[in-house]
Design an enzyme around this catalytic site. Structure first.
Site, PDB file in Angstrom:
ATOM      1  N   PHE A 161       2.935   9.814   2.701  1.00 47.85           N
ATOM      2  CA  PHE A 161       4.335   9.989   3.051  1.00 47.85           C
ATOM      3  C   PHE A 161       5.155   8.712   2.934  1.00 47.85           C
ATOM      4  O   PHE A 161       6.366   8.746   3.114  1.00 47.85           O
ATOM      5  CB  PHE A 161       4.447  10.518   4.485  1.00 47.85           C
ATOM      6  CG  PHE A 161       3.929  11.923   4.651  1.00 47.85           C
ATOM      7  CD1 PHE A 161       4.773  13.008   4.566  1.00 47.85           C
ATOM      8  CD2 PHE A 161       2.585  12.137   4.885  1.00 47.85           C
ATOM      9  CE1 PHE A 161       4.295  14.303   4.713  1.00 47.85           C
ATOM     10  CE2 PHE A 161       2.100  13.419   5.036  1.00 47.85           C
ATOM     11  CZ  PHE A 161       2.945  14.512   4.945  1.00 47.85           C
TER      12      PHE A 161
ATOM     13  N   GLY B 287       0.659   5.732   1.066  1.00 53.61           N
ATOM     14  CA  GLY B 287      -0.058   6.870   1.625  1.00 53.61           C
ATOM     15  C   GLY B 287       0.648   8.144   1.233  1.00 53.61           C
ATOM     16  O   GLY B 287       1.478   8.171   0.327  1.00 53.61           O
TER      17      GLY B 287
ATOM     18  N   GLY C 214       0.825  -1.195   0.000  1.00 46.00           N
ATOM     19  CA  GLY C 214       0.000   0.000   0.000  1.00 46.00           C
ATOM     20  C   GLY C 214       0.855   1.238   0.000  1.00 46.00           C
ATOM     21  O   GLY C 214       2.085   1.183   0.040  1.00 46.00           O
TER      22      GLY C 214
ATOM     23  N   ASP D  19      -1.116   7.360  17.410  1.00 51.18           N
ATOM     24  CA  ASP D  19      -2.012   6.953  16.319  1.00 51.18           C
ATOM     25  C   ASP D  19      -2.688   5.622  16.637  1.00 51.18           C
ATOM     26  O   ASP D  19      -2.730   4.715  15.800  1.00 51.18           O
ATOM     27  CB  ASP D  19      -1.245   6.877  15.002  1.00 51.18           C
ATOM     28  CG  ASP D  19      -2.174   7.020  13.784  1.00 51.18           C
ATOM     29  OD1 ASP D  19      -3.333   7.440  13.968  1.00 51.18           O
ATOM     30  OD2 ASP D  19      -1.742   6.701  12.661  1.00 51.18           O
TER      31      ASP D  19
END
Length: 610
Positions: A21, A19, A17, A139
């Site tokens: 950054f 994102g 995957g 997070d």
């Protein structure tokens, strides 16, 4: 990129995957036997100017340092490597095979209270360790928690947003620059101080509380409203049957003002453990009970039963260190659909509860579900307090009796009989682990054997069987059990190490050493394997190598009396007597009754005249 070797040793299998950054890749390590899989996280640096590269290097150095520090915990992925190549930054980390929690915390499908408490307890136990290392995760959310397939335990991932707690001043003394952290996290799980770039330990506690509220209400946190006067989250209206004790704990966890929350995960965990429900400490995290059939084939209907929800299909992650969307961020998860043997995914079982204050007879039905009835049998009260639902029906005389007139199961030993095969095997293996830790080896072995009979390909049960057979001094059978574990789980460092223990028990020290060295390569963070390696090297008379290995063990765990004693033995052989005395004193400080350390210290005193 996919055709090249990252870091000269990692062959890309596929991209997992990407994102804003970072990108992540599933890779194989071609430098290790059997080419074990791991995950590479690559920081995407768009602007290659010096300032940006320095910032990227600082972020990745911080993440690598924290991962190395935290990787000793069995429910945090261990760091394999950290390198820079062509002005790109890479982390190689343990591959976690399992199911992301956000596939199970579904919109509109609230969990039962017991299930939520078990979830919160497991997350807070991991987070307590993180906080003790002076680290704020920043997070915590469902997609950063994976239910590991191998043993059913939760694993906390994605430490790209971590902040280490330091005593550094707000202003840099030389430059005058403000040392303020930017806001990193995920909307809905971030408290106000984290939005301001000033996270605290209680910011993580807030996120865990939000996780519990999401599971309890079946609502995403962004849909929950705030009280216009107090700014507190108005969630209780969406969970009207929640007990007042659990609601009070959750309210404290998610207070608007960080000073009103539990200061760290440990305090929140203690509050949770003090809830009036003794079942929480007795049952594993995936044990959700329900009696599915009633007398004459009739079964009660549960308002919060999500048994029609299948475990999610195989899915890759959406990794990034910074999350702005609802729940897309994670690092290494691969969701697995647990097969029921017919090609369909199995169904998770929801816990079911009923509160006394909420009990009302159901019209047009002779059967009912009730947590406790005043004046009912004493066993009913015990079960209600434990969180287990009791299914009752009215007999001809109007007296409430249990469905099926069956004997009530013993809470701590027979509860697994209520589970489907996959979860029953997990339950039995965890029960075997407890028996093994208690030294009840024959009982543990019988429990692991039962788990294997139910689920013949369950690697964790074979590992438990291997460890128990070692404890029973039956190393040949133990090796066979460890081989079975490795046959069903290609990456299982714990099984490699245990096989080494069995070889060592037979006196096959070189074979054991090779297995310990292999474990060190597979999982460098495993303290026990370094200690095993040092112990065997010392037995082989290779004291300098033993000292180097045991120092690796001590670097990962300074609280092991055995490790300090092995260091004392190695330094004694090397005639470094002052170091020997220091090591033995440390060992006896940790465990005053540790025999090997006492014996060696006595020998040292007699020889040195001290």
């Amino acid at each position: 990129m996919e055709q090249t070797l990252l870091g000269g040793r990692y062959q890309v299998v596929r991209r997992l995957g990407s994102g804003g950054f970072s990108r992540t890749f599933l890779v194989t390590d071609i430098h290790l036997p059997n080419h074990p899989r791991c995950v590479i996280k690559q920081l995407k640096v768009q602007d290659k100017d010096t300032g940006t590269l320095d910032m990227a290097r600082r972020l990745f150095d911080t993440e690598a340092r924290v991962l190395y520090q935290l990787g000793n915990h069995p429910q945090i992925p261990s760091l394999m490597a950290h390198f820079e190549e062509d002005q790109e930054f890479y982390l190689a980390q343990e591959y976690i095979e399992g199911s992301r929690l956000n596939r199970q915390v579904e919109e509109g499908k609230p969990w039962s209270e017991t299930r939520v408490v078990l979830l919160l307890q497991e997350v807070l136990e991991i987070l307590s360790f993180v906080h003790r290392q002076q680290v704020i995760h920043r997070d915590i959310k469902p997609s950063n928690l994976i239910r590991r397939h191998r043993d059913g335990k939760l694993v906390l991932i994605d430490f790209g947003a971590v902040k280490q707690v330091t005593s550094s001043p707000l202003l840099d003394a030389e430059t005058g620059a403000t040392n303020i952290t930017v806001a990193i996290g995920t909307h809905g799980y971030m408290p106000n101080e984290q939005y301001a770039g000033k996270p605290r330990f209680s910011s993580d506690v807030y996120a865990v509380g939000i996780l519990g509220i999401r599971a309890l209400t079946g609502m995403h946190p962004q849909r929950l409203e705030e009280d216009p006067v107090t700014s507190e989250i108005d969630w209780r209206q969406h969970a009207p049957t929640v007990s007042s004790s659990l609601a009070a704990v959750l309210d404290t966890m998610v207070r608007y003002d960080f000073r009103d929350r539990y200061p760290t995960a440990q305090e929140a965990l203690e509050a949770l453990q003090n809830l009036p429900n003794p079942l929480h400490g007795l049952v594993g995290t995936q044990i959700y009970q329900t009696w599915m059939k009633g007398a004459n084939g009739r079964g009660p209907t549960f308002p919060d039963d999500d048994s029609n929800t299948a475990v999610g299909p195989t899915e890759t992650s959406e990794p990034t260190a910074f999350a702005d969307d609802q729940d897309s961020t994670s690092l290494f998860p691969v969701d697995l659909a647990y097969s029921n043997g017919k090609g369909a995914a199995s169904q998770p079982i929801a816990a079911v509860e009923a509160n006394v204050s909420d009990f009302q007879p159901l019209p047009h039905r002779r059967s009912l579900v009730v947590g406790s009835v005043l004046g009912a049998l004493a066993i009913g009260l015990v079960l209600w307090r434990s969180g287990l639902t009791i299914a009752l029906e009215l007999n001809g005389g109007g007296v409430a009796i249990p469905f099926q007139a069956a004997a009530v199961p013993t809470l701590t030993t027979d509860l697994g009989l209520l589970l489907p095969p996959e979860e029953k095997a997990t339950f039995l293996t965890r029960q075997g682990d407890r028996l093994l830790n208690q030294g009840r080896y024959p009982d543990a072995l019988a429990t692991y054997n039962e788990a294997v009979e139910i689920q013949p390909e369950y690697a964790a049960a074979y590992l438990g069987r291997c460890k128990t057979l070692i404890a029973l001094k039956r190393p040949i059978e133990a090796i066979a059990a460890c081989d079975d574990a490795l046959a069903y789980s290609t990456y299982y460092p714990e099984a490699v190490r245990s096989k080494g223990n069995a070889e060592e028990q037979q006196g096959k020290l070189l074979a054991a050493l090779a297995l310990y060295e292999s474990t060190n390569r597979l999982m460098p963070a495993m303290f026990e394997a370094w200690l095993d390696r040092g112990r065997v090297l010392q037995k082989l008379g290779r004291s300098a190598e033993a000292l180097a290995a045991v120092d690796q063990a001590i670097a990962r765990n300074r609280e092991s009396a055995e490790a300090w004693t092995v260091r004392g033995e190695a330094t004694w052989t090397l005639r470094r007597y002052d170091q020997t005395i220091i090591a033995l004193e440390k060992a006896l400080q940790l465990n005053p009754n540790y025999g090997p350390a006492k014996e060696l210290r006595q020998q040292a005193r007699q020889t040195l005249g001290r």
